[in-house]
Design a protein around this motif. Structure first.
Motif, mmCIF file in Angstrom:
data_model
loop_
_atom_site.group_PDB
_atom_site.id
_atom_site.type_symbol
_atom_site.label_atom_id
_atom_site.label_comp_id
_atom_site.label_asym_id
_atom_site.label_seq_id
_atom_site.Cartn_x
_atom_site.Cartn_y
_atom_site.Cartn_z
ATOM 1 N N GLY B 171 4.364 -3.523 -7.885
ATOM 2 C CA GLY B 171 3.699 -2.518 -8.707
ATOM 3 C C GLY B 171 2.794 -1.577 -7.938
ATOM 4 O O GLY B 171 2.107 -0.757 -8.543
ATOM 5 N N LEU B 172 2.770 -1.668 -6.611
ATOM 6 C CA LEU B 172 1.897 -0.777 -5.836
ATOM 7 C C LEU B 172 2.709 0.374 -5.235
ATOM 8 O O LEU B 172 3.897 0.236 -4.968
ATOM 9 C CB LEU B 172 1.227 -1.554 -4.704
ATOM 10 C CG LEU B 172 0.319 -2.714 -5.117
ATOM 11 C CD1 LEU B 172 -0.390 -3.271 -3.896
ATOM 12 C CD2 LEU B 172 -0.700 -2.262 -6.159
ATOM 13 N N ASP B 173 2.036 1.503 -5.006
ATOM 14 C CA ASP B 173 2.730 2.623 -4.376
ATOM 15 C C ASP B 173 2.853 2.359 -2.867
ATOM 16 O O ASP B 173 2.209 1.451 -2.335
ATOM 17 C CB ASP B 173 2.043 3.953 -4.703
ATOM 18 C CG ASP B 173 0.631 4.042 -4.173
ATOM 19 O OD1 ASP B 173 0.316 3.367 -3.174
ATOM 20 O OD2 ASP B 173 -0.164 4.791 -4.761
ATOM 21 N N PRO B 174 3.720 3.131 -2.157
ATOM 22 C CA PRO B 174 3.972 2.823 -0.737
ATOM 23 C C PRO B 174 2.696 2.786 0.113
ATOM 24 O O PRO B 174 2.544 1.900 0.963
ATOM 25 C CB PRO B 174 4.893 3.956 -0.301
ATOM 26 C CG PRO B 174 5.584 4.381 -1.549
ATOM 27 C CD PRO B 174 4.587 4.196 -2.649
ATOM 28 N N GLN B 175 1.776 3.699 -0.119
ATOM 29 C CA GLN B 175 0.537 3.706 0.663
ATOM 30 C C GLN B 175 -0.218 2.392 0.477
ATOM 31 O O GLN B 175 -0.683 1.777 1.430
ATOM 32 C CB GLN B 175 -0.370 4.872 0.241
ATOM 33 C CG GLN B 175 0.096 6.243 0.683
ATOM 34 C CD GLN B 175 1.155 6.836 -0.236
ATOM 35 O OE1 GLN B 175 1.614 6.188 -1.172
ATOM 36 N NE2 GLN B 175 1.549 8.079 0.039
ATOM 37 N N ALA B 176 -0.331 1.978 -0.770
ATOM 38 C CA ALA B 176 -1.075 0.758 -1.068
ATOM 39 C C ALA B 176 -0.365 -0.467 -0.488
ATOM 40 O O ALA B 176 -1.014 -1.395 0.000
ATOM 41 C CB ALA B 176 -1.242 0.611 -2.575
ATOM 42 N N ARG B 177 0.976 -0.449 -0.528
ATOM 43 C CA ARG B 177 1.725 -1.574 0.032
ATOM 44 C C ARG B 177 1.492 -1.688 1.524
ATOM 45 O O ARG B 177 1.242 -2.774 2.044
ATOM 46 C CB ARG B 177 3.233 -1.391 -0.191
ATOM 47 C CG ARG B 177 3.658 -1.458 -1.621
ATOM 48 C CD ARG B 177 5.145 -1.212 -1.741
ATOM 49 N NE ARG B 177 5.900 -2.358 -1.251
ATOM 50 C CZ ARG B 177 7.195 -2.335 -0.977
ATOM 51 N NH1 ARG B 177 7.878 -1.224 -1.130
ATOM 52 N NH2 ARG B 177 7.806 -3.402 -0.551
ATOM 53 N N HIS B 178 1.556 -0.541 2.210
ATOM 54 C CA HIS B 178 1.375 -0.574 3.667
ATOM 55 C C HIS B 178 -0.006 -1.077 4.046
ATOM 56 O O HIS B 178 -0.170 -1.796 5.023
ATOM 57 C CB HIS B 178 1.645 0.807 4.276
ATOM 58 C CG HIS B 178 3.109 1.063 4.476
ATOM 59 N ND1 HIS B 178 3.764 0.719 5.641
ATOM 60 C CD2 HIS B 178 4.047 1.562 3.649
ATOM 61 C CE1 HIS B 178 5.046 1.021 5.528
ATOM 62 N NE2 HIS B 178 5.253 1.538 4.312
ATOM 63 N N LEU B 179 -1.000 -0.708 3.250
ATOM 64 C CA LEU B 179 -2.354 -1.167 3.529
ATOM 65 C C LEU B 179 -2.454 -2.688 3.393
ATOM 66 O O LEU B 179 -3.048 -3.365 4.223
ATOM 67 C CB LEU B 179 -3.354 -0.486 2.596
ATOM 68 C CG LEU B 179 -4.782 -0.626 3.091
ATOM 69 C CD1 LEU B 179 -5.140 0.552 3.968
ATOM 70 C CD2 LEU B 179 -5.756 -0.742 1.958
#
Lengths: 261, 310
Positions: B171-179
């Motif tokens: 449920g997270l966007d790519p930026q949030a996932r990478h973080l």
């Protein structure tokens, strides 16, 4: 071998950390919460006390408003403990998943249910005390024995919180609580001598009334506020304590069944 | 698959079974984690990943099997074991009535930590979670990514030896996932042991040094990402799309590939040597294709099938 859900509760002071969590939430909303605690029973005492008090001057040699107010202390304590153990505890159990979060820490359901029990009772002390304050301010009681009412209010709170937590443990949704109010809390409020003496009821109904926990609460609190010594103190306290202990164990077992599948 | 070191494993699960209403959710699962590892449990929805985690934490009672968490038997000593574990749950259960700081303070108290001890840790926890400057914010003011990072910070409040994350980036966007990935890599570099569940293959491939693919409550493949790919699937994949893909597959593709699958308008052709496949695709203007090395997703789909799981 997996542990039985009906095994005895394991007592630990760990529950205080959860109690403090609930206290911290309450503190944020303390003013509206206190006003609510005061307003609702105050309306009963003033509305019914003066309204019916005009028609019924005295009950058992006591002004009606005093008779009523000493009963409302118990009813208000019951309501406060019940609401906290039903709606608020259910939010933490289901909607907010607070219990789930706590269970990921080194806490057990024994700690959580005990914290909810003691918290709901603590909150009910505030409600009960609010009415005591009203009683003193209106000059309805000036008996020093009234101070004994405070620990008894806590005991009443424990008993009704324990019963409420059993219902919460079984509840699929908030709507379920209506049954408990309609079938249990409201009849109990009407049959326990809060608004009129139990002796007014037909004999068969009186027999039912004598087993209701709220009746035992009223039998303890009313005499104390009127400066008298209650009769059968051990019996009344024993019933309330018994309801609290058995209720806690049943609530815990039901919660274990619900959460630890 | 037992860890090579002499130290006892931090997580050791053997012959674990659990069924609900006669349907097996976990069906004879066994795995172990050595200290410092990042282990991923991979599987489609309903594979038994979350049930496995619940059993491991002592929040569900097994029908059979042995579980040891941080050296302690579970469920008998689950509560004590959990004091050395941090958990990031699948669904958000932060306290909505509290600020970011209060969430950490209150949670620390559940571990028997004093307010001063937690307070001293809060700045570094918030910095790690990328939430510096949000200490006084209410939970409702946080984005989904921030909430997940706060859940991660909360799981670290007791400085756990083992971190358990249930689908940490769902449920997270790519930026949030990478973080989140970046932070988990940092934690592993710091020597923490990480156990995570996911249905994102790239997540497992990036983070895990070992993984297990679960389906229907069983582990159907295990090893390092590379080992799992090598052991279970041909190394080369040619994906072919286009209107005539079916005709091409029947006429030529099926012969040239060791294995093939047709999913909608796409043919997946698996081969050790893709040259014949690629040659047959030359000059077919109505077909587009993508040639790539096989990845974990190919293994996953091969082992767990392409049917929807919900």
């Amino acid at each position: 071998m997996n542990p039985s859900p009906w095994r005895l509760p394991e007592f630990s002071l760990r529950f205080l950390a959860i109690w403090r969590r609930n206290f911290l939430v309450w503190r944020k909303l303390a003013i509206p919460s206190l006003l609510g605690n005061l307003a609702d029973p105050l309306l009963y005492v003033v509305g019914l006390g003066f309204g019916i008090g005009v028609l019924v001057k005295e009950v058992n040699g006591v002004p009606y408003i005093t008779f009523l107010a000493t009963g409302i202390v118990c009813q208000s304590t019951m309501n406060s403990a019940t609401f906290e153990a039903l709606y608020s505890a259910f939010s933490r159990l289901s909607t907010q998943r607070t219990w789930e979060a706590i269970l990921n820490a080194p806490m057990s359901l024994d700690d959580i249910v005990l914290a909810e029990l003691v918290w709901a009772a603590s909150k009910s002390v505030l409600s009960g005390s609010a009415i005591l304050l009203v009683i003193w301010l209106f000059g309805l009681s000036n008996a020093w024995t009234a101070l004994w009412v405070l620990p008894i209010i806590f005991l009443i709170g424990l008993a009704f919180a324990a019963l409420g937590l059993c219902v919460t443990a079984l509840a699929p949704s908030y709507d379920f609580f209506m049954y408990y109010f309609t079938l249990f809390i409201t009849p109990m409020m009407l049959l326990s001598g809060v608004f009129f003496p139990v002796e007014q009821l037909p004999a068969a109904v009186q027999a039912v009334a004598t087993v209701l926990p709220l009746n035992h609460a009223v039998e303890l609190v009313r005499p104390l506020l009127l400066g008298r010594t209650p009769e059968h103190v051990v019996l009344h306290c024993g019933v309330l304590l018994g309801v609290a202990l058995v209720g806690y164990h049943v609530a815990l077992a039901l919660c274990r069944k619900r959460m630890i599948k | 698959m037992a860890p090579l070191t002499g130290a006892p494993p931090l997580v050791d699960v053997r012959g674990l079974r659990k069924s609900f209403n006669g349907i097996a959710a976990v069906d004879g699962t066994a795995f172990s984690l050595a200290r410092g590892e990042c282990f991923a449990l991979l599987g489609p929805n309903g594979a038994g990943k979350t049930t496995t985690l619940k059993l491991l934490l002592g929040l569900s009672n097994p029908d059979a099997g042995e579980i040891r968490l941080c050296g302690l038997p579970v469920p008998a000593h689950a509560r004590e074991a959990r004091s050395r574990v941090g958990v990031v749950p699948q669904s958000d259960n932060l306290d909505p009535d509290f600020t970011v700081t209060e969430n950490l303070l209150v949670f620390g108290r559940y571990f028997g930590m004093t307010a001063d001890t937690v307070r001293a840790r809060i700045p570094s926890l918030l910095e790690f979670a990328g939430l510096s400057g949000r200490a006084g914010e209410r939970i409702s003011a946080l984005s989904g990514g921030m909430k997940r990072r706060l859940a991660l910070a909360r799981a670290l409040v007791n400085d756990p030896e083992l971190l358990i994350l249930d689908e940490p980036t769902t449920g997270l966007d790519p930026q949030a996932r990478h973080l989140i990935w970046d932070r988990l890599k940092q934690l592993v570099a710091l020597g923490k042991t990480v156990l995570l569940t996911t249905h994102f293959m790239d997540e497992a491939e990036r983070l895990a040094n070992r993984l297990a693919i679960m389906d229907g409550g069983r582990i159907v493949a295990r090893g390092s990402p590379r080992e799992v790919i090598e052991a279970n699937i041909e190394p080369q994949v040619v994906e072919v799309y286009g209107d005539d893909v079916k005709a091409w597959l029947e006429a030529e593709g099926a012969r040239s590939a060791q294995r093939h699958e047709l999913s909608g308008e796409t043919a997946f052709c698996y081969a050790d040597d893709p040259r014949e496949l690629l040659a047959s695709l030359q000059g077919r203007a109505n077909l587009r294709y993508l040639h790539r090395p096989a990845n974990l997703e190919d293994v996953f789909l091969k082992l767990t099938g392409r049917e929807l799981r919900d």
